[in-house]
Write a protein that holds these residues in place. Structure first.
Motif, mmCIF file in Angstrom:
data_model
loop_
_atom_site.group_PDB
_atom_site.id
_atom_site.type_symbol
_atom_site.label_atom_id
_atom_site.label_comp_id
_atom_site.label_asym_id
_atom_site.label_seq_id
_atom_site.Cartn_x
_atom_site.Cartn_y
_atom_site.Cartn_z
ATOM 1 N N GLY A 1 -6.941 10.224 -2.518
ATOM 2 C CA GLY A 1 -7.541 9.395 -1.473
ATOM 3 C C GLY A 1 -6.584 9.086 -0.337
ATOM 4 O O GLY A 1 -7.010 8.673 0.735
ATOM 5 N N ASN B 1 -6.794 0.539 -6.618
ATOM 6 C CA ASN B 1 -6.626 1.942 -6.276
ATOM 7 C C ASN B 1 -7.801 2.498 -5.480
ATOM 8 O O ASN B 1 -8.911 1.981 -5.527
ATOM 9 C CB ASN B 1 -6.431 2.775 -7.540
ATOM 10 C CG ASN B 1 -5.067 2.546 -8.169
ATOM 11 O OD1 ASN B 1 -4.270 1.755 -7.664
ATOM 12 N ND2 ASN B 1 -4.794 3.225 -9.264
ATOM 13 N N HIS B 2 -7.534 3.583 -4.783
ATOM 14 C CA HIS B 2 -8.546 4.272 -3.988
ATOM 15 C C HIS B 2 -9.659 4.777 -4.896
ATOM 16 O O HIS B 2 -9.388 5.312 -5.988
ATOM 17 C CB HIS B 2 -7.905 5.449 -3.251
ATOM 18 C CG HIS B 2 -8.723 5.981 -2.121
ATOM 19 N ND1 HIS B 2 -9.920 6.645 -2.309
ATOM 20 C CD2 HIS B 2 -8.510 5.968 -0.776
ATOM 21 C CE1 HIS B 2 -10.410 7.003 -1.145
ATOM 22 N NE2 HIS B 2 -9.578 6.609 -0.194
ATOM 23 N N TYR C 1 -9.455 1.721 2.688
ATOM 24 C CA TYR C 1 -9.341 3.113 2.250
ATOM 25 C C TYR C 1 -9.923 3.999 3.356
ATOM 26 O O TYR C 1 -11.081 4.424 3.286
ATOM 27 C CB TYR C 1 -10.103 3.322 0.942
ATOM 28 C CG TYR C 1 -9.773 2.294 -0.127
ATOM 29 C CD1 TYR C 1 -8.687 2.457 -0.969
ATOM 30 C CD2 TYR C 1 -10.562 1.147 -0.271
ATOM 31 C CE1 TYR C 1 -8.382 1.512 -1.940
ATOM 32 C CE2 TYR C 1 -10.266 0.197 -1.235
ATOM 33 C CZ TYR C 1 -9.176 0.378 -2.069
ATOM 34 O OH TYR C 1 -8.880 -0.564 -3.028
ATOM 35 N N SER D 1 -9.693 7.055 4.235
ATOM 36 C CA SER D 1 -10.109 8.437 3.970
ATOM 37 C C SER D 1 -11.341 8.524 3.069
ATOM 38 O O SER D 1 -11.828 9.616 2.791
ATOM 39 C CB SER D 1 -8.957 9.214 3.329
ATOM 40 O OG SER D 1 -8.633 8.673 2.056
ATOM 41 N N PHE D 2 -11.877 7.392 2.623
ATOM 42 C CA PHE D 2 -13.024 7.374 1.732
ATOM 43 C C PHE D 2 -14.218 8.106 2.345
ATOM 44 O O PHE D 2 -14.514 7.934 3.534
ATOM 45 C CB PHE D 2 -13.404 5.921 1.413
ATOM 46 C CG PHE D 2 -14.674 5.761 0.629
ATOM 47 C CD1 PHE D 2 -14.696 6.026 -0.728
ATOM 48 C CD2 PHE D 2 -15.845 5.350 1.253
ATOM 49 C CE1 PHE D 2 -15.871 5.883 -1.456
ATOM 50 C CE2 PHE D 2 -17.015 5.201 0.546
ATOM 51 C CZ PHE D 2 -17.022 5.472 -0.822
ATOM 52 N N GLU E 1 -3.916 7.319 2.105
ATOM 53 C CA GLU E 1 -3.402 6.032 2.560
ATOM 54 C C GLU E 1 -4.277 4.864 2.110
ATOM 55 O O GLU E 1 -5.502 4.933 2.134
ATOM 56 C CB GLU E 1 -3.306 6.022 4.085
ATOM 57 C CG GLU E 1 -2.753 4.735 4.657
ATOM 58 C CD GLU E 1 -2.710 4.725 6.168
ATOM 59 O OE1 GLU E 1 -2.262 3.716 6.747
ATOM 60 O OE2 GLU E 1 -3.146 5.734 6.784
ATOM 61 N N VAL E 2 -3.592 3.775 1.722
ATOM 62 C CA VAL E 2 -4.256 2.521 1.379
ATOM 63 C C VAL E 2 -3.660 1.430 2.266
ATOM 64 O O VAL E 2 -2.455 1.167 2.216
ATOM 65 C CB VAL E 2 -4.071 2.162 -0.106
ATOM 66 C CG1 VAL E 2 -4.751 0.825 -0.410
ATOM 67 C CG2 VAL E 2 -4.637 3.255 -0.996
ATOM 68 N N GLY F 1 -3.011 6.720 -2.665
ATOM 69 C CA GLY F 1 -4.223 6.175 -3.264
ATOM 70 C C GLY F 1 -4.059 4.941 -4.113
ATOM 71 O O GLY F 1 -4.977 4.582 -4.846
ATOM 72 N N TYR F 2 -2.923 4.241 -4.057
ATOM 73 C CA TYR F 2 -2.798 3.039 -4.879
ATOM 74 C C TYR F 2 -2.129 1.910 -4.094
ATOM 75 O O TYR F 2 -1.463 2.128 -3.077
ATOM 76 C CB TYR F 2 -2.012 3.319 -6.167
ATOM 77 C CG TYR F 2 -0.519 3.528 -6.002
ATOM 78 C CD1 TYR F 2 0.374 2.473 -6.170
ATOM 79 C CD2 TYR F 2 -0.005 4.780 -5.701
ATOM 80 C CE1 TYR F 2 1.738 2.668 -6.040
ATOM 81 C CE2 TYR F 2 1.354 4.992 -5.567
ATOM 82 C CZ TYR F 2 2.229 3.923 -5.739
ATOM 83 O OH TYR F 2 3.583 4.117 -5.601
ATOM 84 N N GLY G 1 0.823 -1.204 0.000
ATOM 85 C CA GLY G 1 0.000 0.000 0.000
ATOM 86 C C GLY G 1 0.857 1.253 0.000
ATOM 87 O O GLY G 1 2.077 1.196 0.218
#
Length: 584
Positions: free
Chosen positions: A320, A313-314, A338, A340-341, A322-323, A289-290, A285
């Protein structure tokens, strides 16, 4: 030390509740007596009116007849009111008795579980230099034999280069006393220092921050270390170790991120596909975002998600952030978070690996899209900030570090079809008694528990213990870290409820937890403790009931210097309820 995840009142609180109910009952009884007196007076007055009315009836006065009917209706209404008050008092009395019985049963049940578990401190290690941040990430193998930890703050060449360290705990594990019985960590090897067996050499350079993330396969033969560089491309390396003092050897090439300072390698997970030890899976991660999924066969790495890198991906793209990622010990499934979604509500996606026989022809398919179980309760929860699974990937613990809770889920397959569904496992695990829609802000020690769930670890207990509890525990256990320390919870199947079985309070900042796949051993890092040197601790969860079951089966009981793997063979007093659906 043992409380329910959504705790019931203790004895003093239960007594206060019962006293309050009894006071209400006494007040209601007094009101009933007043009402009954009023009814009696009304009845006397009514009888006098009736007699007088009968006399007046002799002259057939129509007006008096109307008055008679009105008064009789009033008497009837007052009588009904008295009946209602009596029923209310009876209900309150029965309820108070029920609360008392139920409260006692819950307290007895907690006591039974508490009698079955002890948290044993094995050893600790303080970082060697200021701002080393030992314990930022850690992983522990089956049986607690090997513990790997990252120190991203280790300085070299004038800036943070970081490193990974492997500790051999075999002698400590074999030396745990089976007779020590405490729910604290005051006894057993509390002064023992962890000794570094070997370092993971990454040839890192200034700013690489290697060790910000570390992970290991279940047996501790393979390790991965993430280096989310702040001065260049982030990268991840995988190593194979021969269990000696020699440094592990790198497997295949180094895997690099897309852009400078995009956080590639800040979250990683590694698994080993059975039966061969060279069939590895690695998911990485980033903070941009990916994420990427890789597989290695005979030392060669292959990209397993789509070539364009968009599958994992986010949903909100690069912005987006952190993943988070997680793989089961046996591979085959993948969970991506995800946090922060949707304005930090957070979500988690689940994938399954297809085409297992040929690593060059593996494809991923998503289990579900938009499943409500895999999203946070509200914006700000940061659901999916940390994820961990058992070895099969069928049981998953998801942390919501912004909302202060952990949600446990399981994948189920219908025996009559190919459909798979996600089910919640018990109540949401919280440090206080709020329900699933309330935010937690309880404080323990000097730290707030609002970040409860920022670190989670799970596995599957290799037996069903606690015979004296008169129910099965279903082999599920979760450890949760926060800025106030860590707690360990055990699932009770017949109640669909999580119980706290251990706790360690800390004031050294955020605590990072890892759990061995058999859920017996814990690796606990406090990277900001000791002026940033960091502290790494190892613990064992000792199951007293399992030890008794070993004796009943004729196995020898470990002496004060003997070994105890935490395994047993008994079942609980209640059998698991039959289900139309079975976990996959």
């Amino acid at each position: 030390n043992l409380i329910e995840a959504n705790p019931v009142p203790d004895e003093d609180e239960a007594a206060e509740i019962i006293d309050a109910l009894q006071a209400q009952i006494e007040s209601a009884q007094q009101e009933l007596q007043v009402a009954q007196s009023q009814v009696a007076q009304s009845q006397v007055a009514a009888m006098a009116v009736i007699v007088e009315t009968n006399d007046n009836q002799l002259i057939k006065d129509d007006d008096d007849s109307k008055k008679k009917r009105v008064i009789m209706w009033l008497v009837l209404i007052l009588g009904m009111i008295a009946v209602v008050v009596g029923l209310a008092v009876s209900f309150a009395t029965n309820r108070a008795a029920g609360v008392e019985v139920e409260g006692n049963e819950d307290l007895n049940q907690q006591s039974a579980i508490m009698e079955s578990y002890s948290l044993i401190h094995l050893a600790s290690k303080v970082g060697e230099e200021k701002n080393e941040l030992l314990g930022t990430s850690n992983a522990i193998s089956v049986g607690g034999k090997f513990l790997v930890s990252g120190s991203p703050g280790v300085v070299g060449g004038g800036d943070e280069i970081g490193e990974g360290k492997i500790f051999n705990l075999t002698s400590l594990v074999e030396g745990v006393s089976s007779t020590n019985k405490t729910n604290t960590t005051e006894a057993s090897n509390s002064n023992t220092t962890l000794s570094i067996t070997t370092n993971i050499i990454t040839n890192s350079t200034s700013g690489d921050r290697c060790g910000a993330a570390v992970t290991a396969t279940a047996l501790g033969r393979h390790y991965a270390i993430g280096c989310p560089s702040t001065t260049g491309l982030g990268y991840v390396q995988v190593f194979e170790w021969d269990f000696t003092s020699s440094p592990p050897k790198q497997v295949g090439i180094t895997l690099y991120g897309k852009e400078i300072d995009d956080g590639f390698g800040v979250n990683i997970a590694l698994s080993q596909r059975p039966p061969g030890r060279d069939d590895l899976r690695l998911v990485i991660g980033s903070n941009s975002g990916y994420a990427q999924l890789w597989g290695s066969k005979d030392g060669t790495w292959h990209r397993l998600d789509d070539a364009d890198g968009g599958l994992l991906n986010h949903p909100e793209g690069k912005e987006g952030g952190e993943v988070a990622v997680s793989l089961p010990g046996k591979g085959g499934k993948l969970y991506v978070g995800y946090p922060s979604f949707d304005n930090d509500r957070g979500m988690v996606r689940s994938f399954i690996e297809l085409g297992k026989t040929d690593i060059t022809n593996v494809t991923l398919t998503e289990h579900f899209e938009g499943n409500s179980f895999l999203q946070g309760n509200r914006q700000g929860d940061r659901f999916g900030a940390d994820i961990d699974t058992d070895a099969a990937g069928q049981f998953v613990a998801i942390g919501a570090g912004g909302g202060g809770y952990v949600r446990a889920i399981s994948l189920y397959a219908d025996a009559t079809s190919e459909e798979v569904e996600i089910r919640n496992v018990g109540n949401e695990i919280r440090p206080d008694s709020n329900d699933g829609e309330e935010e937690s802000n309880i404080s323990i020690g000097s730290s707030s528990m609002s970040d409860f769930g920022s670190s989670v670890a799970t596995g599957r207990v290799p037996y069903r213990g606690c015979k004296i509890c008169n129910f099965e525990l279903n082999g599920r256990r979760v450890a949760v870290g926060s800025s106030a320390g860590f707690r360990v919870y055990q699932y009770v199947e017949v109640e669909s409820r999580w119980y706290q079985i251990a706790e360690q309070v800390s004031d050294g900042g955020m605590v990072e937890v890892s759990m061995s796949p058999d859920t017996v051993y814990l690796g606990v890092g406090t990277p900001n403790a000791e002026d940033g040197r960091g502290v790494l601790d190892a613990y064992k969860i000792l199951d007293q009931e399992a030890m008794k079951m070993k004796m009943k089966k004729g196995e020898s009981m470990p002496s004060s210097t003997g070994s105890d793997s935490g395994r047993g063979g008994g079942k609980g007093g209640l059998t698991k309820p039959a289900r139309p659906n079975q976990a996959i």
